[in-house]
Design a protein around this motif. Structure first.
Motif, PDB file in Angstrom:
ATOM      1  N   GLY A   1       0.793  -1.225   0.000  1.00 37.07           N
ATOM      2  CA  GLY A   1       0.000   0.000   0.000  1.00 37.07           C
ATOM      3  C   GLY A   1       0.819   1.266   0.000  1.00 37.07           C
ATOM      4  N   TYR A   2       2.094   1.206  -0.407  1.00 38.93           N
ATOM      5  CA  TYR A   2       2.950   2.384  -0.414  1.00 38.93           C
ATOM      6  C   TYR A   2       2.594   3.289  -1.594  1.00 38.93           C
ATOM      7  CZ  TYR A   2       6.040   0.633   3.260  1.00 38.93           C
ATOM      8  OH  TYR A   2       6.552   0.207   4.462  1.00 38.93           O
ATOM      9  N   THR A   3       2.606   4.571  -1.355  1.00 37.23           N
ATOM     10  CA  THR A   3       2.376   5.551  -2.415  1.00 37.23           C
ATOM     11  C   THR A   3       3.702   5.849  -3.112  1.00 37.23           C
ATOM     12  OG1 THR A   3       2.830   7.459  -1.000  1.00 37.23           O
ATOM     13  CG2 THR A   3       0.554   6.603  -1.014  1.00 37.23           C
ATOM     14  N   PRO A   4       3.666   6.450  -4.296  1.00 35.05           N
ATOM     15  CA  PRO A   4       4.922   6.826  -4.965  1.00 35.05           C
ATOM     16  C   PRO A   4       5.803   7.718  -4.096  1.00 35.05           C
ATOM     17  CG  PRO A   4       3.111   6.928  -6.521  1.00 35.05           C
ATOM     18  CD  PRO A   4       2.493   6.663  -5.176  1.00 35.05           C
ATOM     19  N   ASP A   5       5.198   8.652  -3.366  1.00 29.61           N
ATOM     20  CA  ASP A   5       5.992   9.529  -2.502  1.00 29.61           C
ATOM     21  C   ASP A   5       6.666   8.736  -1.384  1.00 29.61           C
ATOM     22  OD1 ASP A   5       5.342  11.727  -4.001  1.00 29.61           O
ATOM     23  OD2 ASP A   5       3.742  12.420  -2.656  1.00 29.61           O
ATOM     24  N   GLU A   6       5.933   7.782  -0.806  1.00 26.88           N
ATOM     25  CA  GLU A   6       6.515   6.974   0.262  1.00 26.88           C
ATOM     26  C   GLU A   6       7.670   6.121  -0.266  1.00 26.88           C
ATOM     27  OE1 GLU A   6       2.974   6.072   3.444  1.00 26.88           O
ATOM     28  OE2 GLU A   6       2.820   5.107   1.470  1.00 26.88           O
ATOM     29  N   ILE A   7       7.523   5.598  -1.480  1.00 22.19           N
ATOM     30  CA  ILE A   7       8.597   4.811  -2.077  1.00 22.19           C
ATOM     31  C   ILE A   7       9.821   5.692  -2.330  1.00 22.19           C
ATOM     32  CG2 ILE A   7       9.292   3.566  -4.170  1.00 22.19           C
ATOM     33  CD1 ILE A   7       6.500   2.332  -4.213  1.00 22.19           C
ATOM     34  N   ASP A   8       9.598   6.901  -2.811  1.00 21.54           N
ATOM     35  CA  ASP A   8      10.712   7.834  -3.021  1.00 21.54           C
ATOM     36  C   ASP A   8      11.419   8.132  -1.704  1.00 21.54           C
ATOM     37  OD1 ASP A   8      10.231   7.949  -5.727  1.00 21.54           O
ATOM     38  OD2 ASP A   8       9.041   9.815  -5.621  1.00 21.54           O
ATOM     39  N   GLU A   9      10.655   8.221  -0.637  1.00 19.29           N
ATOM     40  CA  GLU A   9      11.251   8.482   0.681  1.00 19.29           C
ATOM     41  C   GLU A   9      12.104   7.299   1.134  1.00 19.29           C
ATOM     42  OE1 GLU A   9       9.796   9.558   5.237  1.00 19.29           O
ATOM     43  OE2 GLU A   9       8.409   9.784   3.545  1.00 19.29           O
ATOM     44  N   LEU A  10      11.634   6.075   0.858  1.00 22.48           N
ATOM     45  CA  LEU A  10      12.420   4.885   1.197  1.00 22.48           C
ATOM     46  C   LEU A  10      13.711   4.846   0.386  1.00 22.48           C
ATOM     47  CD1 LEU A  10       9.612   2.164   1.396  1.00 22.48           C
ATOM     48  CD2 LEU A  10      10.872   3.170   3.314  1.00 22.48           C
ATOM     49  N   ILE A  11      13.625   5.268  -0.857  1.00 24.40           N
ATOM     50  CA  ILE A  11      14.823   5.290  -1.698  1.00 24.40           C
ATOM     51  C   ILE A  11      15.809   6.330  -1.192  1.00 24.40           C
ATOM     52  CG2 ILE A  11      15.689   5.872  -4.002  1.00 24.40           C
ATOM     53  CD1 ILE A  11      13.108   4.645  -5.148  1.00 24.40           C
ATOM     54  N   SER A  12      15.327   7.515  -0.869  1.00 20.07           N
ATOM     55  CA  SER A  12      16.219   8.573  -0.378  1.00 20.07           C
ATOM     56  C   SER A  12      16.860   8.197   0.950  1.00 20.07           C
ATOM     57  CB  SER A  12      15.444   9.894  -0.240  1.00 20.07           C
ATOM     58  OG  SER A  12      14.434   9.787   0.743  1.00 20.07           O
ATOM     59  N   GLY A  13      16.166   7.378   1.750  1.00 22.55           N
ATOM     60  CA  GLY A  13      16.720   6.912   3.009  1.00 22.55           C
ATOM     61  C   GLY A  13      17.561   5.659   2.869  1.00 22.55           C
ATOM     62  N   ARG A  14      17.735   5.204   1.616  1.00 29.48           N
ATOM     63  CA  ARG A  14      18.533   4.005   1.308  1.00 29.48           C
ATOM     64  C   ARG A  14      17.985   2.744   1.982  1.00 29.48           C
ATOM     65  NH1 ARG A  14      24.854   6.168   1.361  1.00 29.48           N
ATOM     66  NH2 ARG A  14      24.523   7.785  -0.250  1.00 29.48           N
ATOM     67  N   VAL A  15      16.687   2.742   2.174  1.00 32.10           N
ATOM     68  CA  VAL A  15      16.024   1.545   2.715  1.00 32.10           C
ATOM     69  C   VAL A  15      15.790   0.536   1.596  1.00 32.10           C
ATOM     70  CG1 VAL A  15      13.958   0.679   3.879  1.00 32.10           C
ATOM     71  CG2 VAL A  15      14.941   2.888   4.533  1.00 32.10           C
ATOM     72  N   ILE A  16      15.474   1.051   0.408  1.00 37.02           N
ATOM     73  CA  ILE A  16      15.353   0.212  -0.771  1.00 37.02           C
ATOM     74  C   ILE A  16      16.218   0.814  -1.874  1.00 37.02           C
ATOM     75  CG2 ILE A  16      13.022  -0.563  -0.168  1.00 37.02           C
ATOM     76  CD1 ILE A  16      11.912   1.357  -2.264  1.00 37.02           C
ATOM     77  N   PRO A  17      16.655   0.031  -2.852  1.00 37.83           N
ATOM     78  CA  PRO A  17      17.560   0.575  -3.872  1.00 37.83           C
ATOM     79  C   PRO A  17      16.849   1.507  -4.835  1.00 37.83           C
ATOM     80  CG  PRO A  17      17.009  -1.722  -4.339  1.00 37.83           C
ATOM     81  CD  PRO A  17      16.442  -1.419  -2.992  1.00 37.83           C
TER      82      PRO A  17
END
Length: 406
Positions: A387-403
């Motif tokens: 249920g992640y939104t595009p913004d939430e995914i971008d935040e995970l990427i910026s935090g290096r949680v996901i590649p």
């Protein structure tokens, strides 16, 4: 859930969060995927599953060890050292049926991914733990590998040639067996959930799997006080039972009763052995095994393995060639039973896969997804299931949680 063919597969509709790595856990989850479960494999960013970096032969950019046990899965790369990474898994668990993990005992709980923590999110969860030695007991904290389990569990003590040191089994049988036990426990727990409406924790270990297959050797000791030893390709009590050299290889014969012994004597055209008092009964043959084996060595050394198999098969005796691995996958019976299959890989093209040993005629297993690239499905899984939104995914990427390349 992703669209996959085979709606009548036995585990269609079951979703699995796979936190395992190496061999036993991934083998378990691959088997679940073969039966139709949707398997989401959680991997570390950059390095992925341990088998992606082993010294096994590479196929292009992919390791053959990883390709061996990871079909029918989608890969999500997420850093579980980050709180946000753990939250990704928790959100996936909330909409899943099964979790499989093979961390050392206590590690999952430290990360917030233990059974008690996750069942609060999902009371119907079936949670499977695989370990080297079990979750409690004096060895629980030890690191475990198949070879150490073979050693401590007694299997290595009965493997090897007479008069020589112990050896490991030639393949990682304990890892595979543990994966099979785990898969069986999971499917049993899913069936129990149908009746009770609640999930449960199940577990197995490399040690317990090893002890469980000691079989007759275990009971020879437990009930008869006899400690089995190493007999190579021979059998301690049944004679003849051995690998014999032929003109071009090795032939295994096995006898479990007098009728099988008679058939072997007929097949090798040595009816005189049936009249020899040294070989009359199984006990007689065991007592004179060295003499009998010397005679049979001379006989089998006169023809090719193929000739002997044909002759013994014609009289109904139990015989088989000792196939090398390349010969196995050219064997007509192996091919007839669909034990060699293939799947289209996104970068490698068609790759060979070992078929499934179980045959469900009404709901057959299917290889529908190739072993995934590292993190290949991260974005789609987090979007569709988490249920992640595009913004939430971008935040995970910026935090290096996901590649970033997910």
């Amino acid at each position: 859930m992703d669209e996959r063919p085979g709606e009548l597969l036995p585990l269609s509709g079951v979703r699995v969060v796979d936190l395992t790595r190496a061999l036993s856990g991934p083998f378990c989850t691959m088997l679940l995927g073969d039966q139709g479960a949707e398997v989401v494999k959680i991997e570390r960013p950059v390095v992925g599953d341990d088998t992606r970096r082993q010294s096994n032969p590479m196929v292009g950019t992919e390791n053959s060890a990883f390709l061996a046990v990871n079909r029918n899965k989608r890969s999500v790369a997420v850093d579980l050292r980050a709180e946000a990474g753990v939250e990704v898994v928790r959100r996936l668990v909330a909409v899943s049926d099964v979790v499989v993990e093979n961390f050392r005992p206590g590690k999952a709980e430290q990360m917030g991914l233990g059974y008690e923590q996750l069942r609060e999110l999902n009371p119907g969860l079936v949670y499977c733990s695989i370990s080297g030695w079990g979750s409690d007991g004096p060895y629980a904290a030890r690191g475990g590998y198949a070879s150490t389990a073979e050693a401590a569990g007694g299997l290595m003590s009965v493997t090897g040639e007479r008069g020589r040191g112990p050896v490991k089994v030639g393949v990682s049988i304990v890892d595979s067996l543990t994966g099979l036990y785990a898969k069986d426990a999971i499917t049993a727990a899913l069936l129990a959930r149908v009746r009770t409406g609640v999930g449960q924790k199940v577990e197995t270990s490399l040690l317990e799997s090893t002890v469980s297959i000691l079989s007759m050797s275990a009971y020879a000791y437990l009930l008869g006080g006899v400690v089995a030893g190493r007999w190579g390709s021979e059998h301690q009590w049944h004679v003849p039972w051995k690998a014999f050299p032929t003109v071009d290889g090795f032939l295994v014969i096995a006898t479990n009763n007098q009728e099988q012994w008679r058939k072997i004597c007929v097949g090798i055209e040595r009816p005189d052995l049936l009249e020899d008092p040294r070989f009359t009964t199984m006990a007689d043959r065991a007592a004179h095994r060295e003499i009998l084996y010397a005679l049979l060595d001379e006989v089998f050394a006169t023809r090719t393995t193929h000739d002997w198999v044909a002759r013994l098969d014609a009289v109904g005796a139990a015989a088989a060639p000792v196939n090398t691995i390349d010969q196995v996958f050219a064997d007509p019976q192996v091919l007839a039973r669909d034990m060699l299959q293939s799947v289209e890989h996104p970068t490698l093209g068609p790759i060979a896969q070992v078929g499934h040993a179980q045959k469900l005629h009404g709901t057959p297993h299917q290889i529908t997804l190739p072993p995934p690239l590292l993190g290949q499905h991260t974005r789609e899984v987090l979007t569709d299931l988490g249920g992640y939104t595009p913004d939430e995914i971008d935040e995970l990427i910026s935090g290096r949680v996901i590649p970033a390349n997910c």
